[in-house]
Each structure stands twice: as C-alpha cells, then as structure tokens.
Design a protein around this motif. Sequence first.
Motif, mmCIF file in Angstrom:
data_model
loop_
_atom_site.group_PDB
_atom_site.id
_atom_site.type_symbol
_atom_site.label_atom_id
_atom_site.label_comp_id
_atom_site.label_asym_id
_atom_site.label_seq_id
_atom_site.Cartn_x
_atom_site.Cartn_y
_atom_site.Cartn_z
ATOM 1 N N UNK A 89 0.910 -1.286 0.035
ATOM 2 C CA UNK A 89 0.077 -0.085 0.035
ATOM 3 C C UNK A 89 0.810 1.249 -0.105
ATOM 4 N N UNK A 90 1.937 1.346 0.713
ATOM 5 C CA UNK A 90 2.802 2.371 0.878
ATOM 6 C C UNK A 90 3.436 2.770 -0.197
ATOM 7 N N UNK A 91 3.694 1.757 -1.139
ATOM 8 C CA UNK A 91 4.511 1.845 -2.243
ATOM 9 C C UNK A 91 3.585 2.818 -3.369
ATOM 10 N N UNK A 92 2.307 2.636 -3.309
ATOM 11 C CA UNK A 92 1.504 3.563 -4.166
ATOM 12 C C UNK A 92 1.665 5.019 -3.764
ATOM 13 N N UNK A 93 2.272 5.422 -2.614
ATOM 14 C CA UNK A 93 2.222 6.781 -2.223
ATOM 15 C C UNK A 93 3.771 7.291 -2.362
ATOM 16 N N UNK A 94 4.181 8.158 -3.495
ATOM 17 C CA UNK A 94 5.522 8.429 -3.350
ATOM 18 C C UNK A 94 5.577 10.099 -2.883
ATOM 19 N N UNK A 95 6.543 10.408 -2.044
ATOM 20 C CA UNK A 95 6.742 11.863 -1.811
ATOM 21 C C UNK A 95 8.202 12.288 -1.879
ATOM 22 N N UNK A 96 8.388 13.568 -1.974
ATOM 23 C CA UNK A 96 9.738 14.228 -2.238
ATOM 24 C C UNK A 96 10.509 13.987 -0.757
ATOM 25 N N UNK A 97 9.754 13.926 0.472
ATOM 26 C CA UNK A 97 10.442 13.562 1.625
ATOM 27 C C UNK A 97 9.233 12.871 2.443
ATOM 28 N N UNK A 98 9.759 12.214 3.314
ATOM 29 C CA UNK A 98 9.023 11.658 4.420
ATOM 30 C C UNK A 98 9.743 11.898 5.903
ATOM 31 N N UNK A 99 8.883 12.219 6.671
ATOM 32 C CA UNK A 99 9.577 12.449 8.196
ATOM 33 C C UNK A 99 8.768 11.465 9.027
ATOM 34 N N UNK A 100 9.886 10.595 9.696
ATOM 35 C CA UNK A 100 9.356 9.634 10.508
ATOM 36 C C UNK A 100 9.454 10.014 11.883
ATOM 37 N N UNK A 101 8.360 9.945 12.746
ATOM 38 C CA UNK A 101 8.423 10.514 14.150
ATOM 39 C C UNK A 101 7.349 11.400 14.261
ATOM 40 N N UNK A 102 7.356 11.888 15.441
ATOM 41 C CA UNK A 102 7.908 11.503 16.799
ATOM 42 C C UNK A 102 7.472 10.281 17.356
ATOM 43 N N UNK A 103 7.513 10.151 18.633
ATOM 44 C CA UNK A 103 6.744 9.211 19.432
ATOM 45 C C UNK A 103 7.747 7.948 19.459
ATOM 46 N N UNK A 104 7.255 7.125 19.921
ATOM 47 C CA UNK A 104 8.122 5.753 20.048
ATOM 48 C C UNK A 104 8.106 4.706 18.936
ATOM 49 N N UNK A 105 7.958 5.602 17.736
ATOM 50 C CA UNK A 105 7.810 4.708 16.330
ATOM 51 C C UNK A 105 9.064 3.693 16.307
ATOM 52 N N UNK A 106 10.196 3.972 16.912
ATOM 53 C CA UNK A 106 11.419 2.880 16.994
ATOM 54 C C UNK A 106 11.487 2.090 17.822
ATOM 55 N N UNK A 107 10.480 1.829 18.611
ATOM 56 C CA UNK A 107 10.460 0.738 19.839
ATOM 57 C C UNK A 107 9.599 -0.381 19.153
ATOM 58 N N UNK A 108 10.580 -1.074 18.680
ATOM 59 C CA UNK A 108 10.059 -2.498 18.148
ATOM 60 C C UNK A 108 9.705 -3.538 19.095
ATOM 61 N N UNK A 109 9.708 -3.449 20.219
ATOM 62 C CA UNK A 109 9.545 -4.676 21.423
ATOM 63 C C UNK A 109 8.209 -4.259 22.059
ATOM 64 N N UNK A 110 7.441 -3.420 21.599
ATOM 65 C CA UNK A 110 5.976 -3.299 22.222
ATOM 66 C C UNK A 110 5.197 -4.401 21.892
ATOM 67 N N UNK A 111 4.216 -4.895 22.665
ATOM 68 C CA UNK A 111 3.074 -5.916 22.222
ATOM 69 C C UNK A 111 2.207 -5.396 21.485
ATOM 70 N N UNK A 112 1.771 -4.141 21.828
ATOM 71 C CA UNK A 112 0.659 -3.418 21.398
ATOM 72 C C UNK A 112 0.971 -3.201 19.600
ATOM 73 N N UNK A 113 2.085 -2.745 19.246
ATOM 74 C CA UNK A 113 2.361 -2.394 18.001
ATOM 75 C C UNK A 113 2.752 -3.677 17.017
ATOM 76 N N UNK A 114 3.896 -4.301 17.878
ATOM 77 C CA UNK A 114 4.600 -5.495 17.292
ATOM 78 C C UNK A 114 5.882 -4.873 16.470
ATOM 79 N N UNK A 115 6.734 -5.803 16.091
ATOM 80 C CA UNK A 115 7.747 -5.207 15.195
ATOM 81 C C UNK A 115 7.341 -5.056 13.925
ATOM 82 N N UNK A 116 7.383 -3.750 13.429
ATOM 83 C CA UNK A 116 6.812 -3.397 12.298
ATOM 84 C C UNK A 116 8.048 -2.631 11.502
#
Length: 346
Positions: A89-116
Amino acid sequence: MTTGILTFHDGINYGAFCQVYSLYSYLRSQGLDVQVLNYKNPGFEERERQCFILPGNAELTARNMRKMALFEEAHSLLNMTPRLRSQEDLARHAFDAVVVGSDEVWNFSTELIGFDPVYFSHGVQAERLVSYAPSFGTVNAGDAIPDAVCEGIRRFSSISVRDANASRVVQGITGTAAPIVLDPTFLTDLSAQAVLPEEKDYILVYGFFTPPMVESIRAYARKTGKKTVALGYYREWCDVNRDIITPFEWLGYFMQSDCVVTTMFHGMIYSILNRKPFCMFMTDYRRNKVGTLLDDAGLAHAIAGEHDDPAAVLSGHFDYAAAYASIDAKRAFSRQYLAQALGLPL
C-alpha cells in the motif's frame, strides 16, 4: 515539496495527537505540502481495537466509543492518505520527503504495535528520508537490534532522535550519534486552539498510578484543599473526571491547572509548556524517554519514585527562566535541523 509524516497518528491518545498535529502544523507553516501517511498494520489495528471494545464491559466500551468519536473529529484536521496497511500500500504513495516521528515509532519491542519494519523506512517511497524525534522507548543501547531495523535506519538521509538513549542506539547502528531534538509539541504553539475549562483551583492528574502514588496524591490534595481532576482516563478516586474530552479541551486543562501529577511523557511536556509545577512519577517504561529533556532543562527534581511524596516535589522551585534558556536554544536547533534535512531556507 510533497512531505509525508509517518508516526502513530490516529491512536486514542492525547499526546500522540498533539505531537502529530504539532509537526503537521509546523511543516505546513514552512510552505510544505504535507500529508500524514494513514498507516497501521492489521495486527496493531486489531490489538488497539481490543483495548477499547470490551465485550464484558458495556459501560466502559460506551465511554470509549464516545471518546473515539471525538478523536475521529480531531483527526479530520489532518490531511491524510487513504488507509494503508502494508508495504505494498505504501509503495503507491511517493513523496519528495517523508518525516518519520516523533513518538516511540522505533520501539520494536512493544506488544501493542509489534515489530513493524515500515517505521524503519521499509516500503516508504521518498527521495529524502528524515527522522524527527523518534524514541526507541524501552530498547536500550547494547540490546540486540534486528537486521531489518539496522538496514532501514541506514537508508535515512537525516537522523535525529528525542533522547540520549536513542542517540546511543543509532550510534551503535551507524557509527555516529544522532543529534537530539525536541518533541514536535515544542515547535508549534497550540494554546490559541485550546478550550479552557470551567474548573479552577485544581491538581491535574494524568496517567496510570499505583496504590502508593494514589494515596500520596490524595494526601496532597487534602493538605492543600484543592480538588483533583483526572484527565484522559477515568479515576474513581479523583474528585472530577474529564476522560471524554477533545484534544483541545485536554490542552485547556493543562493551561488552567495549579499543578500537575503525571506518569506520562506528554503530561510532563505540557506541564513544561505551561510552566506549571509538576511531579513526574517515574516508571521503568518511560525512564529512557523523559530523562534527557528534564536533565537538559534543569528540571530533574520533578521526578519522583513510587513511594515519594509529591508534596516535596511540587513545593520545590521550578526555575522556568533557566529551563527555557535551554529549551529555546534546543528549539532553534530543532527547527534548523528540519530545515537542513528538508532542504528549506535557513
């Protein structure tokens, strides 16, 4: 420039909304064409649903549904893509730039989110990949890091993080410590959109508290003669509950409070933004997230342990003039980082 934001944007969480809305508003103020990537993997979506739709508790489910409706209205203020649930799905949406963050988006150990892997850039289509103030949460420097995380982070053209622990984790992956920037709630002043409450003369209570914390908060309220107002979550031991409110009403309660007792990262942030005395009951889950800002701002004395008396913290001196000397410098640095990362005029 078309600019996407990838974060935890649509949870039923006041801090999460404020961070994405603040970053979204700031980037738009810089003349960018901004769109939030309306992404959530199906597992995360289902586990989150189970937190709010409780078959055995019709009353709480009804309260949650009312709150969800208020958040749906708030989320409508964001320009979002259609719902995306996969890298395809993401591959169908291209941008000049994508900003990742903020929040715990790099916490790959949470049970709620799972490793993504998506939050580490996998599947994201952009000429510039920029991280802004992500946290690894409970993942520590020295922990085993999945290969997909390392590969994804090395794709970023610009990396910043929100805390010292995250900077060390990035250094272990790339060989270079990432610069530390402020949470995006410091970039945009939302006070003009806040809705002030009728209540006055109250202790604002926001978060999750153990029995010893509860007793000490109640004792402090009795000592000061002030009522307690529970914000965001229903707390039967508080005098007033305001758990079903809009994010802008939530902001107003911070603005009008006498002081704040919290266990939440954004409870701490909005105490600081409103220059309130506050007590941050520290938990292991949030230790990595809160320490850097409090140390830099000279506000580490606001931290309390489970069995500490909040009265001792709240009666202390909060030198916000000195704190904002540090915060204002860091805010300028944070804005400069975004300008350079996105190729904007300085």
